[in-house]
Design a protein around this motif. Structure first.
Motif, PDB file in Angstrom:
ATOM      1  N   HIS A 103      38.022  27.976  30.198  1.00 43.90           N
ATOM      2  CA  HIS A 103      39.031  28.917  29.724  1.00 43.90           C
ATOM      3  C   HIS A 103      39.810  29.356  30.961  1.00 43.90           C
ATOM      4  O   HIS A 103      39.290  30.125  31.776  1.00 43.90           O
ATOM      5  CB  HIS A 103      38.382  30.126  29.046  1.00 43.90           C
ATOM      6  CG  HIS A 103      37.711  29.782  27.761  1.00 43.90           C
ATOM      7  ND1 HIS A 103      38.231  30.130  26.550  1.00 43.90           N
ATOM      8  CD2 HIS A 103      36.562  29.110  27.503  1.00 43.90           C
ATOM      9  CE1 HIS A 103      37.427  29.699  25.593  1.00 43.90           C
ATOM     10  NE2 HIS A 103      36.415  29.067  26.150  1.00 43.90           N
ATOM     11  N   LEU A 104      41.026  28.852  31.106  1.00 46.72           N
ATOM     12  CA  LEU A 104      41.812  29.123  32.307  1.00 46.72           C
ATOM     13  C   LEU A 104      42.089  30.606  32.477  1.00 46.72           C
ATOM     14  O   LEU A 104      42.286  31.330  31.512  1.00 46.72           O
ATOM     15  CB  LEU A 104      43.124  28.350  32.267  1.00 46.72           C
ATOM     16  CG  LEU A 104      43.013  26.836  32.126  1.00 46.72           C
ATOM     17  CD1 LEU A 104      44.393  26.200  32.220  1.00 46.72           C
ATOM     18  CD2 LEU A 104      42.080  26.233  33.156  1.00 46.72           C
ATOM     19  N   VAL A 105      42.085  31.034  33.730  1.00 44.47           N
ATOM     20  CA  VAL A 105      42.316  32.436  34.079  1.00 44.47           C
ATOM     21  C   VAL A 105      43.607  32.533  34.874  1.00 44.47           C
ATOM     22  O   VAL A 105      43.846  31.738  35.789  1.00 44.47           O
ATOM     23  CB  VAL A 105      41.134  32.983  34.905  1.00 44.47           C
ATOM     24  CG1 VAL A 105      41.432  34.359  35.447  1.00 44.47           C
ATOM     25  CG2 VAL A 105      39.866  32.995  34.060  1.00 44.47           C
ATOM     26  N   GLY A 106      44.418  33.542  34.537  1.00 46.73           N
ATOM     27  CA  GLY A 106      45.667  33.764  35.266  1.00 46.73           C
ATOM     28  C   GLY A 106      46.544  32.539  35.233  1.00 46.73           C
ATOM     29  O   GLY A 106      46.713  31.917  34.186  1.00 46.73           O
ATOM     30  N   PRO A 107      47.074  32.140  36.394  1.00 50.88           N
ATOM     31  CA  PRO A 107      47.956  30.980  36.437  1.00 50.88           C
ATOM     32  C   PRO A 107      47.213  29.656  36.247  1.00 50.88           C
ATOM     33  O   PRO A 107      47.837  28.619  36.113  1.00 50.88           O
ATOM     34  CB  PRO A 107      48.597  31.064  37.824  1.00 50.88           C
ATOM     35  CG  PRO A 107      47.621  31.828  38.641  1.00 50.88           C
ATOM     36  CD  PRO A 107      46.956  32.797  37.692  1.00 50.88           C
ATOM     37  N   ALA A 117      38.773  29.187  36.223  1.00 50.54           N
ATOM     38  CA  ALA A 117      38.434  29.330  34.810  1.00 50.54           C
ATOM     39  C   ALA A 117      37.091  30.009  34.597  1.00 50.54           C
ATOM     40  O   ALA A 117      36.223  29.981  35.464  1.00 50.54           O
ATOM     41  CB  ALA A 117      38.390  27.946  34.158  1.00 50.54           C
ATOM     42  N   GLU A 118      36.967  30.580  33.404  1.00 47.26           N
ATOM     43  CA  GLU A 118      35.648  30.943  32.897  1.00 47.26           C
ATOM     44  C   GLU A 118      35.069  29.629  32.411  1.00 47.26           C
ATOM     45  O   GLU A 118      35.762  28.835  31.774  1.00 47.26           O
ATOM     46  CB  GLU A 118      35.744  31.909  31.721  1.00 47.26           C
ATOM     47  CG  GLU A 118      35.908  33.338  32.094  1.00 47.26           C
ATOM     48  CD  GLU A 118      35.711  34.217  30.879  1.00 47.26           C
ATOM     49  OE1 GLU A 118      34.627  34.783  30.722  1.00 47.26           O
ATOM     50  OE2 GLU A 118      36.666  34.311  30.089  1.00 47.26           O
ATOM     51  N   VAL A 119      33.803  29.393  32.696  1.00 47.07           N
ATOM     52  CA  VAL A 119      33.189  28.107  32.385  1.00 47.07           C
ATOM     53  C   VAL A 119      32.045  28.306  31.390  1.00 47.07           C
ATOM     54  O   VAL A 119      31.212  29.204  31.570  1.00 47.07           O
ATOM     55  CB  VAL A 119      32.656  27.434  33.667  1.00 47.07           C
ATOM     56  CG1 VAL A 119      31.974  26.117  33.358  1.00 47.07           C
ATOM     57  CG2 VAL A 119      33.793  27.239  34.677  1.00 47.07           C
TER      58      VAL A 119
END
Length: 156
Positions: A103-107, A117-119
């Motif tokens: 789940h990508l975080v920020g840019p 990312a959150e993994v």
């Protein structure tokens, strides 16, 4: 094993202190902007999948695509620091050879070009697992400050 227990106590104390310090610098207006910007992305843009082929350290790994992934909101010991090997081994046991959901975080990329990312593996949040085991410290910054409500309770 005794040194691992000492590390857990040390990292928990340091993590709580750092969280409180960082939270004062991560105001709600910034975290709301980050959250809104991530909410504006479609699920296609913010979620990726891949298989882990190698472990760089306790918070970074490489996918079969060749891309490096940095686990957001977690910081583990660097090479040459105490408990580096233990943190790296722990991450290896969690993700090596497995399919992960990012789940990508920020840019979506950090300053080194790694995917940020959150993994998740088998629906387990890898970052939270690292924190629960005392293998790393909570690491918040404006782009991931919205995660504080999810991660901070693990340390308290």
């Amino acid at each position: 094993m005794k040194s691992l227990t000492a590390f857990k106590k040390y990292s928990c104390s340091i993590a709580v202190f750092c969280c409180l310090l960082l939270l004062t610098n991560c105001g709600d207006d910034k975290s709301e902007k980050s959250k809104q910007s991530s909410d504006n992305k479609t699920s296609q843009e913010s979620i990726r999948f891949g298989t882990v082929i190698s472990i760089v350290d306790g918070d970074t790994f490489v996918l079969s695509s060749g891309k490096s992934v940095r686990i957001s909101a977690v910081n583990t010991p660097e090479s040459g620091e105490l408990f580096y090997d233990e943190a790296k081994e722990y991450l290896s046991g969690l993700v090596l050879g497995k399919k992960v959901v990012l789940h990508l975080v920020g840019p979506g990329l950090d300053r080194y070009g790694r995917i940020l990312a959150e993994v998740y593996v088998d629906s387990v949040n890898v970052g939270l697992s690292i924190l629960k085991m005392g293998m790393g410290l909570l690491y918040l910054f404006p782009d991931n400050a919205y995660l504080k409500d999810k991660y901070l309770p693990v340390l308290l």
